[in-house]
Design an enzyme around this catalytic site. Structure first.
Site, mmCIF file in Angstrom:
data_model
loop_
_atom_site.group_PDB
_atom_site.id
_atom_site.type_symbol
_atom_site.label_atom_id
_atom_site.label_comp_id
_atom_site.label_asym_id
_atom_site.label_seq_id
_atom_site.Cartn_x
_atom_site.Cartn_y
_atom_site.Cartn_z
ATOM 1 N N SER A 25 11.560 9.832 7.991
ATOM 2 C CA SER A 25 10.498 10.837 8.072
ATOM 3 C C SER A 25 11.080 12.142 8.587
ATOM 4 C CB SER A 25 9.414 10.355 9.047
ATOM 5 O OG SER A 25 8.517 11.403 9.344
ATOM 6 N N TYR A 83 7.663 7.406 17.270
ATOM 7 C CA TYR A 83 7.921 7.431 15.824
ATOM 8 C C TYR A 83 9.196 8.243 15.515
ATOM 9 C CZ TYR A 83 6.467 8.011 10.863
ATOM 10 O OH TYR A 83 6.381 8.015 9.485
ATOM 11 N N ARG A 91 0.836 -1.211 0.000
ATOM 12 C CA ARG A 91 0.000 0.000 0.000
ATOM 13 C C ARG A 91 0.870 1.261 0.000
ATOM 14 N NH1 ARG A 91 -2.898 0.510 4.718
ATOM 15 N NH2 ARG A 91 -1.860 -1.229 5.765
ATOM 16 N N ALA A 133 12.145 6.134 16.512
ATOM 17 C CA ALA A 133 12.377 5.025 15.570
ATOM 18 C C ALA A 133 12.998 5.546 14.279
ATOM 19 C CB ALA A 133 11.045 4.322 15.272
ATOM 20 N N LYS A 134 12.436 6.632 13.740
ATOM 21 C CA LYS A 134 12.947 7.158 12.468
ATOM 22 C C LYS A 134 14.325 7.787 12.654
ATOM 23 C CE LYS A 134 9.457 6.289 9.654
ATOM 24 N NZ LYS A 134 9.555 5.178 8.701
ATOM 25 N N ASN A 166 10.595 0.164 4.019
ATOM 26 C CA ASN A 166 9.487 1.124 3.954
ATOM 27 C C ASN A 166 8.350 0.813 4.926
ATOM 28 O OD1 ASN A 166 7.490 3.029 2.387
ATOM 29 N ND2 ASN A 166 6.542 1.003 2.377
ATOM 30 N N VAL A 178 8.074 -7.545 9.537
ATOM 31 C CA VAL A 178 9.472 -7.075 9.672
ATOM 32 C C VAL A 178 9.893 -6.951 11.136
ATOM 33 C CG1 VAL A 178 9.527 -5.844 7.454
ATOM 34 C CG2 VAL A 178 8.870 -4.608 9.539
HETATM 35 P P1 NAP Z 1 0.557 2.916 4.682
HETATM 36 O O1 NAP Z 1 -0.154 3.398 3.475
HETATM 37 O O2 NAP Z 1 -0.149 2.807 5.975
HETATM 38 O O3 NAP Z 1 1.235 1.494 4.315
HETATM 39 C C1 NAP Z 1 1.977 0.829 5.287
HETATM 40 C C2 NAP Z 1 2.618 -0.394 4.655
HETATM 41 O O4 NAP Z 1 3.467 -1.015 5.642
HETATM 42 C C3 NAP Z 1 1.605 -1.451 4.224
HETATM 43 O O5 NAP Z 1 2.071 -2.029 3.037
HETATM 44 C C4 NAP Z 1 1.642 -2.453 5.384
HETATM 45 O O6 NAP Z 1 1.324 -3.790 4.995
HETATM 46 C C5 NAP Z 1 3.118 -2.379 5.759
HETATM 47 N N1 NAP Z 1 3.413 -2.855 7.111
HETATM 48 C C6 NAP Z 1 2.963 -2.336 8.278
HETATM 49 N N2 NAP Z 1 3.452 -3.044 9.309
HETATM 50 C C7 NAP Z 1 4.230 -4.019 8.780
HETATM 51 C C8 NAP Z 1 5.002 -5.071 9.321
HETATM 52 N N3 NAP Z 1 5.075 -5.252 10.647
HETATM 53 N N4 NAP Z 1 5.677 -5.896 8.486
HETATM 54 C C9 NAP Z 1 5.599 -5.723 7.145
HETATM 55 N N5 NAP Z 1 4.875 -4.743 6.571
HETATM 56 C C10 NAP Z 1 4.204 -3.906 7.383
HETATM 57 O O7 NAP Z 1 1.820 3.840 4.998
HETATM 58 P P2 NAP Z 1 2.662 4.860 4.084
HETATM 59 O O8 NAP Z 1 2.169 6.223 4.352
HETATM 60 O O9 NAP Z 1 2.764 4.373 2.699
HETATM 61 O O10 NAP Z 1 4.089 4.752 4.821
HETATM 62 C C11 NAP Z 1 5.185 4.056 4.271
HETATM 63 C C12 NAP Z 1 6.442 4.499 5.006
HETATM 64 O O11 NAP Z 1 6.612 5.906 4.840
HETATM 65 C C13 NAP Z 1 6.384 4.254 6.527
HETATM 66 O O12 NAP Z 1 7.646 3.844 6.982
HETATM 67 C C14 NAP Z 1 6.040 5.636 7.065
HETATM 68 O O13 NAP Z 1 6.485 5.762 8.396
HETATM 69 C C15 NAP Z 1 6.793 6.505 6.101
HETATM 70 N N6 NAP Z 1 6.329 7.888 6.038
HETATM 71 C C16 NAP Z 1 5.043 8.162 5.649
HETATM 72 C C17 NAP Z 1 4.641 9.493 5.583
HETATM 73 C C18 NAP Z 1 3.253 9.884 5.147
HETATM 74 O O14 NAP Z 1 2.924 11.074 5.258
HETATM 75 N N7 NAP Z 1 2.435 8.976 4.639
HETATM 76 C C19 NAP Z 1 5.524 10.512 5.933
HETATM 77 C C20 NAP Z 1 6.814 10.177 6.313
HETATM 78 C C21 NAP Z 1 7.209 8.866 6.352
HETATM 79 P P3 NAP Z 1 -0.219 -4.326 4.970
HETATM 80 O O15 NAP Z 1 -0.830 -3.709 3.726
HETATM 81 O O16 NAP Z 1 -0.095 -5.810 4.853
HETATM 82 O O17 NAP Z 1 -0.862 -3.838 6.225
#
Ligand code: NAP
Length: 242
Positions: A140, A153, A11, A156-157, A88, A60
Site C-alpha cells: 500500500s 497498517y 472479495r 505491516a505494509k 493480498n 493467513v
Molecule cells: P476487502 O475488499 O476488504 O477484501 C479483503 C479480503 O481479504 C477478503 O477476501 C477477505 O476474506 C480476506 N481476508 C481478510 N482477512 C483474512 C485472513 N486473516 N485470512 C485470509 N483472508 C483474509 O479488501 P481490498 O480492498 O480488496 O484489499 C485487498 C488488499 O489490498 C489488502 O491487503 C489491502 O490492505 C490492500 N490495499 C487496499 C487498498 C484499497 O484502497 N482498497 C489500498 C491499498 C492496499 P473474506 O471475504 O473471507 O472476509
C-alpha cells in the site's frame, strides 16, 4: 500444472486478481477466511468464463492453519505446484497509536506481515526447485510514506515491502521474482466508508482506482513478460505520491 494462489481472493482486489489470472489460463486457488458465499461467486464467475478455480479456506495469520491447508493442497496435487502466489489478504483497523487497542496492532501485523511469512516460506521452495515462480504482494501507499491513523497498517505494509526486497535477492537466480504493488485508494469493501468526494480531490487522476486496474498490474508482474523485474514496489495510485 502451474497454479495461482490468491489470498483474500473472495472479495475486492483479490477477487479481481483471481479472475484476471484465470483469464491468463491459470487454475486459481481462491483463499478466503469467512465469506464462503463471496468466494463461491468468484469461482462460479471464473468457471462460467471457461476457467478453473477451487476454494481453499484458511486464516493467513494462523501459521498452523495455513500450513495444514497448503500441505493438504500439495498432498492432493502431487503433480502440480503453486507457481504464482499473490499475498493480498488484508484488513484495516485504523486509529491513532496513542489510543490503539492491542488487538488492532497485532491483528493487522499478523494478517499482513506474518501472513506473508506463512504463505511465502511454504511456497517459495517448490518455486525455486521448479526454477519458475512469482510472488506478488499487495502492499500500500501507506507502507511507503506512512499515513496518520495507520501506524499498524503502515508498519505491516512497510514490513512486507522490505521482506519483498530481501527475498527477491535470495531467489533471483532460480528464476523466481518477488515484487509488491502499492495501491493508493481503490474502490472496495475496505474503503466503502471513506468519503470519496473529498478524497478524490487529493488524487491527481481525480478518482479512486478499480480492483481490475490493480489486478492487471499483478497479472503483468506474474507473467513471463516481467521476468527481469524483481524486488520492486510498483505504485498504482492515480499520481497520489508523485
Ligand atoms: P476487502 O475488499 O476488504 O477484501 C479483503 C479480503 O481479504 C477478503 O477476501 C477477505 O476474506 C480476506 N481476508 C481478510 N482477512 C483474512 C485472513 N486473516 N485470512 C485470509 N483472508 C483474509 O479488501 P481490498 O480492498 O480488496 O484489499 C485487498 C488488499 O489490498 C489488502 O491487503 C489491502 O490492505 C490492500 N490495499 C487496499 C487498498 C484499497 O484502497 N482498497 C489500498 C491499498 C492496499 P473474506 O471475504 O473471507 O472476509
Amino acid at each position: 500444472m502451474k497454479y495461482a494462489l490468491v489470498t483474500g481472493g473472495s472479495r475486492g482486489i483479490g477477487a479481481a486478481i483471481c479472475k484476471a489470472l484465470a483469464k491468463e489460463g491459470y487454475p486459481v486457488i481462491i483463499n478466503y477466511v469467512s465469506r464462503e458465499d463471496a468466494a463461491l461467486e468468484v469461482k462460479r464467475e471464473i468457471e462460467s468464463s471457461g476457467g478453473c478455480a477451487e476454494l481453499l479456506k484458511f486464516n493467513v495469520a494462523d501459521l498452523k492453519e495455513t500450513d495444514a491447508a497448503l500441505d493438504g493442497w500439495m498432498a492432493s496435487h502431487p503433480d502440480d505446484y503453486i507457481a504464482v502466489l499473490v499475498n493480498n489478504a488484508g484488513i484495516r483497523r485504523d486509529g491513532l497509536l496513542m489510543w490503539m487497542e492491542d488487538a488492532d496492532w497485532y491483528d493487522v501485523i499478523n494478517i499482513h506481515l506474518n501472513g506473508f511469512f506463512h504463505t511465502t516460506r511454504k511456497l517459495i521452495t517448490p518455486m525455486a526447485k521448479k526454477k519458475w515462480g512469482r510472488v506478488v504482494s499487495v502492499a500500500s501507499l501507506s507502507g511507503i510514506k506512512g499515513m496518520p491513523g495507520q501506524t499498524n497498517y503502515s508498519a505491516a505494509k512497510g514490513g512486507v515491502i522490505a521482506a519483498t526486497k530481501a527475498l527477491a535477492l535470495e531467489v533471483a537466480k532460480r528464476k523466481v521474482t518477488v515484487n509488491a504493488v502499492a495501491p493508493g485508494f481503490v474502490e472496495t469493501d475496505m474503503t466503502k466508508e471513506l468519503d470519496q468526494n473529498t478524497l478524490r480531490e487529493t488524487i491527481p487522476a481525480g478518482r479512486f482506482g478499480t480492483a481490475e486496474e490493480v489486478a492487471d498490474l499483478v497479472c503483468f508482474l506474474s507473467s513471463d513478460k516481467a521476468s527481469y523485474i524483481t524486488g520492486q514496489v510498483v505504485e498504482i495510485n492515480g499520481g497520489l505520491n508523485t
